[in-house]
Write an enzyme that holds these catalytic residues in place. Structure first.
Site, short mmCIF file in Angstrom:
data_model
loop_
_atom_site.label_atom_id
_atom_site.label_comp_id
_atom_site.label_asym_id
_atom_site.label_seq_id
_atom_site.Cartn_x
_atom_site.Cartn_y
_atom_site.Cartn_z
N PHE A 170 1.80 3.08 2.42
CA PHE A 170 2.77 3.28 3.49
C PHE A 170 3.20 1.99 4.18
O PHE A 170 3.75 2.01 5.27
CB PHE A 170 2.23 4.26 4.53
CG PHE A 170 0.84 3.96 5.02
CD1 PHE A 170 -0.24 4.61 4.47
CD2 PHE A 170 0.62 3.02 6.01
CE1 PHE A 170 -1.53 4.33 4.91
CE2 PHE A 170 -0.65 2.75 6.46
CZ PHE A 170 -1.74 3.41 5.91
N GLY B 222 0.82 -1.20 0.00
CA GLY B 222 0.00 0.00 0.00
C GLY B 222 0.85 1.24 0.00
O GLY B 222 2.06 1.21 -0.26
N ASP C 69 -12.58 6.36 0.02
CA ASP C 69 -11.63 5.73 -0.91
C ASP C 69 -12.14 4.36 -1.35
O ASP C 69 -11.38 3.38 -1.37
CB ASP C 69 -10.25 5.61 -0.26
CG ASP C 69 -9.14 5.38 -1.30
OD1 ASP C 69 -9.36 5.68 -2.48
OD2 ASP C 69 -8.06 4.89 -0.91
#
Length: 347
Positions: free
Chosen positions: A36, A34, A148
């Site tokens: 981070f 992802g 999101d």
């Protein structure tokens, strides 16, 4: 935001230890990357229970916005219990990483399935969409906007049930008279009102879900362009191609979910009650084979000429056909060099 920062970090060790409880976990295969961190399958050594562990390097937690996003995800998911939302089982840290211990969805994401398959049939989309609407209704009922929604955040379990994941951008809906105007999320899934800084709200989640439905049915995002200004013009004008294989009911649903004016857009209940969901055939279950090949619904629905490349005579959209534009030409390629990524994040 891409995953380049995560890829540059060294992976955690093969044995992970929760110092607070003394629990040991054995790290398994990489499930994904992802913005981070990486996500791994892990197994609790003593019990054999399997989880998905999102591993976030400690160094990245100090980056602007990352620590807040991780804490928001942890705090929100700690209180959520729903069969179609990925459950957070706990968290722990070692010297190098913070770990979020999540429910394992071993079949991967709907994005991965669509990449493998090219696109999904309408009965499959109805099967998944009913579950996603249930999970999204739970979030909205708790005053939360996801912000999101996209195919890569819809994860599929061993038993082929779909769950909403990644609440890192979710937040409480703005109170009356206020709005959250932050431009965040995934670029090509942003609603017109979000682009215009009128804020994320329940209707913008419906728009993003409509983009996901379109992508599942066609294999490409509804709004794509080489440059951002053109992409934003297409989004604001709800200008998207309608491949010939889409049934009239699918087209009508997309028109309601991708309505540019949020006040005119379908509500969650409006989507649930739309003929696409209420009148078309929906399978009771899906075989894991549907992750890599077109399912044949023997015993649940007449075959209806369920052969690749032929349309169902009942109009239920059971089988994909060659993608063509309404004028008869072939639809544009799924992606070309230089085109804005369909899942380019803005956070």
């Amino acid at each position: 935001m891409g995953s380049g920062g995560a890829a540059a970090e060294p992976p955690p060790g093969w044995l992970l230890r929760d110092e607070a409880s003394g629990t040991l976990y054995k790290r398994g295969r990489l499930l994904g990357e992802g913005a981070f961190g990486r996500c791994y399958q892990v197994t609790e050594v003593t019990s054999g229970r399997r989880y998905a562990a999102k591993a976030i390097p400690r160094a990245r937690l100090a980056a602007p916005g990352i620590g807040d996003r991780v804490e928001r995800e942890r705090e929100l998911q700690r209180h959520l219990r729903h069969p179609h939302i990925v459950r957070l089982h706990g968290h722990f840290a070692d010297r190098g990483h913070l770990y979020l211990l999540l429910e394992l969805c071993s079949r991967g994401s709907l994005a991965a399935i669509v990449r493998t398959r090219g696109r999904l049939s309408e009965p499959e989309v109805r099967f998944y969409l009913r579950q996603l609407l249930s999970g999204l209704g739970y979030l909205h009922g708790h005053g939360l906007v996801h912000r999101d929604l996209k195919l890569s955040n819809f994860l599929v379990t061993e038993r082929m049930r779909v769950k909403i994941a990644d609440l890192g951008l979710a937040r409480r809906a703005a109170p009356p008279g206020r709005r959250w105007g932050a431009l965040c999320g995934t670029l090509s899934y942003l609603a017109p009102e979000v682009l215009d800084r009128r804020g994320h709200a329940v209707p913008s989640d419906i728009w993003a879900l409509g983009c996901a439905v379109y992508t599942a049915l066609t294999g490409h995002a509804p709004f794509e362009a080489r440059r951002r200004p053109e992409l934003f013009r297409r989004i604001r004008g709800a200008r998207y191609p309608l491949p010939a294989q889409l049934s009239p009911r699918a087209r009508a649903l997309l028109a309601r979910m991708l309505e540019p004016e949020p006040a005119e857009r379908a509500s969650l209940e409006g989507v649930r009650g739309h003929p696409f969901l209420t009148e078309g055939f929906t399978p009771r279950t899906l075989s894991p084979r549907a992750c890599h090949s077109v399912p044949i619904f023997v015993g649940q629905e007449p075959l209806c000429r369920l052969l690749r490349g032929l349309r169902c005579w009942r109009g239920c959209g059971c089988v994909p056909v060659t993608s063509v534009t309404p004028g008869g030409g072939r639809a544009p390629p799924r992606r070309s060099r230089g085109r804005t990524s369909a899942e380019e994040n803005l956070y």
